[in-house]
Write a protein that holds these residues in place. Structure first.
Motif, PDB file in Angstrom:
ATOM      1  N   ILE A 142       0.821  -1.207   0.000  1.00  0.00           N
ATOM      2  CA  ILE A 142       0.000   0.000   0.000  1.00  0.00           C
ATOM      3  C   ILE A 142       0.861   1.266   0.000  1.00  0.00           C
ATOM      4  N   LEU A 143       0.433   2.228  -0.788  1.00  0.00           N
ATOM      5  CA  LEU A 143       0.981   3.578  -0.751  1.00  0.00           C
ATOM      6  C   LEU A 143       0.167   4.330   0.285  1.00  0.00           C
ATOM      7  N   TYR A 144       0.830   4.984   1.238  1.00  0.00           N
ATOM      8  CA  TYR A 144       0.077   5.499   2.379  1.00  0.00           C
ATOM      9  C   TYR A 144       0.531   6.886   2.829  1.00  0.00           C
ATOM     10  N   ILE A 145      -0.366   7.531   3.549  1.00  0.00           N
ATOM     11  CA  ILE A 145      -0.081   8.747   4.313  1.00  0.00           C
ATOM     12  C   ILE A 145      -0.662   8.516   5.703  1.00  0.00           C
ATOM     13  N   ARG A 146       0.159   8.669   6.722  1.00  0.00           N
ATOM     14  CA  ARG A 146      -0.310   8.475   8.098  1.00  0.00           C
ATOM     15  C   ARG A 146      -0.342   9.825   8.788  1.00  0.00           C
ATOM     16  N   GLN A 147      -1.471  10.143   9.413  1.00  0.00           N
ATOM     17  CA  GLN A 147      -1.707  11.501   9.899  1.00  0.00           C
ATOM     18  C   GLN A 147      -2.549  11.480  11.172  1.00  0.00           C
ATOM     19  N   LEU A 200      -2.529  10.926  -2.704  1.00  0.00           N
ATOM     20  CA  LEU A 200      -2.084   9.585  -3.076  1.00  0.00           C
ATOM     21  C   LEU A 200      -2.339   9.308  -4.551  1.00  0.00           C
ATOM     22  N   TYR A 201      -3.520   9.667  -5.031  1.00  0.00           N
ATOM     23  CA  TYR A 201      -3.826   9.453  -6.446  1.00  0.00           C
ATOM     24  C   TYR A 201      -2.911  10.284  -7.345  1.00  0.00           C
ATOM     25  N   GLU A 202      -2.549  11.471  -6.877  1.00  0.00           N
ATOM     26  CA  GLU A 202      -1.633  12.315  -7.649  1.00  0.00           C
ATOM     27  C   GLU A 202      -0.265  11.649  -7.772  1.00  0.00           C
ATOM     28  N   ARG A 203       0.227  11.066  -6.666  1.00  0.00           N
ATOM     29  CA  ARG A 203       1.515  10.367  -6.708  1.00  0.00           C
ATOM     30  C   ARG A 203       1.459   9.174  -7.658  1.00  0.00           C
ATOM     31  N   ILE A 204       0.350   8.455  -7.627  1.00  0.00           N
ATOM     32  CA  ILE A 204       0.188   7.304  -8.509  1.00  0.00           C
ATOM     33  C   ILE A 204       0.236   7.738  -9.973  1.00  0.00           C
ATOM     34  N   ALA A 205      -0.424   8.842 -10.279  1.00  0.00           N
ATOM     35  CA  ALA A 205      -0.460   9.326 -11.660  1.00  0.00           C
ATOM     36  C   ALA A 205       0.906   9.855 -12.099  1.00  0.00           C
ATOM     37  N   VAL A 206       1.523  10.667 -11.257  1.00  0.00           N
ATOM     38  CA  VAL A 206       2.811  11.282 -11.606  1.00  0.00           C
ATOM     39  C   VAL A 206       3.893  10.227 -11.801  1.00  0.00           C
ATOM     40  N   ASN A 207       3.906   9.218 -10.921  1.00  0.00           N
ATOM     41  CA  ASN A 207       4.947   8.188 -10.967  1.00  0.00           C
ATOM     42  C   ASN A 207       4.547   6.962 -11.783  1.00  0.00           C
ATOM     43  N   ASP A 234      -4.824   8.657  15.208  1.00  0.00           N
ATOM     44  CA  ASP A 234      -3.787   8.153  14.324  1.00  0.00           C
ATOM     45  C   ASP A 234      -4.450   7.425  13.151  1.00  0.00           C
ATOM     46  N   THR A 235      -4.440   8.061  11.991  1.00  0.00           N
ATOM     47  CA  THR A 235      -5.195   7.579  10.836  1.00  0.00           C
ATOM     48  C   THR A 235      -4.280   7.404   9.632  1.00  0.00           C
ATOM     49  N   GLU A 236      -4.437   6.285   8.962  1.00  0.00           N
ATOM     50  CA  GLU A 236      -3.617   5.990   7.791  1.00  0.00           C
ATOM     51  C   GLU A 236      -4.503   5.885   6.553  1.00  0.00           C
ATOM     52  N   PHE A 237      -4.217   6.723   5.564  1.00  0.00           N
ATOM     53  CA  PHE A 237      -4.920   6.686   4.287  1.00  0.00           C
ATOM     54  C   PHE A 237      -4.057   5.898   3.315  1.00  0.00           C
ATOM     55  N   ALA A 238      -4.633   4.940   2.619  1.00  0.00           N
ATOM     56  CA  ALA A 238      -3.823   4.047   1.793  1.00  0.00           C
ATOM     57  C   ALA A 238      -4.545   3.620   0.528  1.00  0.00           C
ATOM     58  N   ILE A 239      -3.750   3.292  -0.491  1.00  0.00           N
ATOM     59  CA  ILE A 239      -4.260   2.742  -1.745  1.00  0.00           C
ATOM     60  C   ILE A 239      -3.331   1.604  -2.160  1.00  0.00           C
ATOM     61  N   PRO A 240      -3.864   0.411  -2.442  1.00  0.00           N
ATOM     62  CA  PRO A 240      -3.020  -0.703  -2.873  1.00  0.00           C
ATOM     63  C   PRO A 240      -2.406  -0.445  -4.255  1.00  0.00           C
ATOM     64  N   ILE A 241      -1.087  -0.667  -4.372  1.00  0.00           N
ATOM     65  CA  ILE A 241      -0.404  -0.536  -5.664  1.00  0.00           C
ATOM     66  C   ILE A 241       0.542  -1.716  -5.853  1.00  0.00           C
ATOM     67  N   GLU A 242       1.028  -1.885  -7.063  1.00  0.00           N
ATOM     68  CA  GLU A 242       1.914  -3.016  -7.364  1.00  0.00           C
ATOM     69  C   GLU A 242       3.361  -2.737  -6.982  1.00  0.00           C
ATOM     70  N   GLU A 243       3.839  -1.529  -7.293  1.00  0.00           N
ATOM     71  CA  GLU A 243       5.253  -1.222  -7.125  1.00  0.00           C
ATOM     72  C   GLU A 243       5.612  -0.923  -5.670  1.00  0.00           C
ATOM     73  N   THR A 244       6.845  -1.283  -5.297  1.00  0.00           N
ATOM     74  CA  THR A 244       7.381  -0.922  -3.985  1.00  0.00           C
ATOM     75  C   THR A 244       8.239   0.330  -4.154  1.00  0.00           C
ATOM     76  N   VAL A 245       7.756   1.436  -3.649  1.00  0.00           N
ATOM     77  CA  VAL A 245       8.461   2.712  -3.763  1.00  0.00           C
ATOM     78  C   VAL A 245       8.477   3.372  -2.387  1.00  0.00           C
ATOM     79  N   ARG A 246       9.063   4.571  -2.347  1.00  0.00           N
ATOM     80  CA  ARG A 246       9.077   5.304  -1.085  1.00  0.00           C
ATOM     81  C   ARG A 246       7.633   5.580  -0.641  1.00  0.00           C
TER      82      ARG A 246
END
Length: 276
Positions: free
Chosen positions: A137-142, A160-167, A190-202
């Motif tokens: 998952i690509l995530y932001i924890r806030q 998150l969707y912007e990062r997915i599109a840009v990268n 403590d809340t984590e927003f996430a979207i499942p993706i295939e690639e392992t990135v930062r």
């Protein structure tokens, strides 16, 4: 020219209110007699005042009305239409909310007429065991306060969707929210927003698969509290303990749903058998 009294009488607006509108820059008198301070309005300003009254009837604030009508002439129509379309969405949302509330009231009354408990609707919430698969998952924890949630969901998922599109990342699922706080705190959770993706990135991490108690809500997010209560009761009754933080998966985008009843949300409680 019309005196302030005559203008007030025609438009059904008190002279006190007209003076206030002048102070805040909403509508000014066409002329003010420098000797006695008498205020006069032109015939053409009748339409302007009627427009203000119409917009007030749509529950626009005075500041919103001022922003909509005090613009360059070539932008006035576009600004007005945009504001009306936005207000229409707000009104439609309120209508749907009231319709849903009315439906709930009717259901509660029907249960009472049938001799059932008002809370018997909790029995209609279904729970099942589900074995989830691991995912990247690509995530932001806030830390999110209770006031942040409404706008926060849009803000962080958009990032998150912007990062997915840009990268040019590969999307593998719908958005999800993981709740890590052990208790609810209006000041911050403590809340984590996430979207499942295939690639392992930062800013990706591995979410382990697990045995879960799962329930599906078809309806507005306001009903999620009931689903959580039902899941927690089921987990305890079936001899399980919570193993990890619960999370929600948003199967449908609420902005794409025609009415709140069309929104589908899956709720997962990762569990393990109680230790004896």
């Amino acid at each position: 020219m019309l005196s302030i009294g005559e203008f007030s009488k025609i438009c059904k607006v008190s002279t006190k209110t007209l003076r206030y509108y002048d102070e805040i820059g909403l509508i000014h008198p066409e002329d003010i007699n420098p000797e006695n301070g008498y205020r006069y309005y032109s015939i053409r300003q009748l339409k302007e005042m009627l427009l203000i009254n119409r917009l007030k009837s749509y529950h626009f604030s005075l500041e919103e009305i001022k922003t909509m009508i005090n613009v360059e002439e070539n932008q006035a129509e576009e600004k007005l239409i945009f504001g009306l379309q936005r207000k229409r969405k707000e009104v439609q949302a309120k209508i749907h909310a009231y319709e849903y509330t009315l439906t709930q009231l009717n259901q509660d009354i029907l249960r009472a007429d049938m001799g059932k408990s008002m809370m018997s609707w909790l029995d209609d919430i279904e729970v099942e065991l589900s074995e989830t698969q691991p995912m990247n998952i690509l995530y932001i924890r806030q830390m999110m306060s209770s006031d942040d949630y409404a706008l926060g969901y849009e803000k962080y998922f958009s990032r998150l969707y912007e990062r997915i599109a840009v990268n040019k990342l590969t999307l593998l699922g719908t958005p999800m929210t993981i709740y890590h706080s052990p208790e609810y705190n209006p000041a911050g959770n403590d809340t984590e927003f996430a979207i499942p993706i295939e690639e392992t990135v930062r800013e990706t991490r591995y979410l382990h698969g697990s045995l879960c108690a799962k329930s599906v809500l078809k309806g507005p997010y306001a009903e999620l509290t009931s689903v959580y209560a039902k899941l927690r009761e089921w987990v305890d009754d079936e001899g399980y303990d919570l193993a990890q933080s619960p999370y929600e998966v948003y199967v449908t985008d609420h902005q794409q749903a025609g009415v709140p009843e069309d929104i589908v949300t899956e709720v997962y409680f990762p569990i393990k058998k109680k230790e004896r």
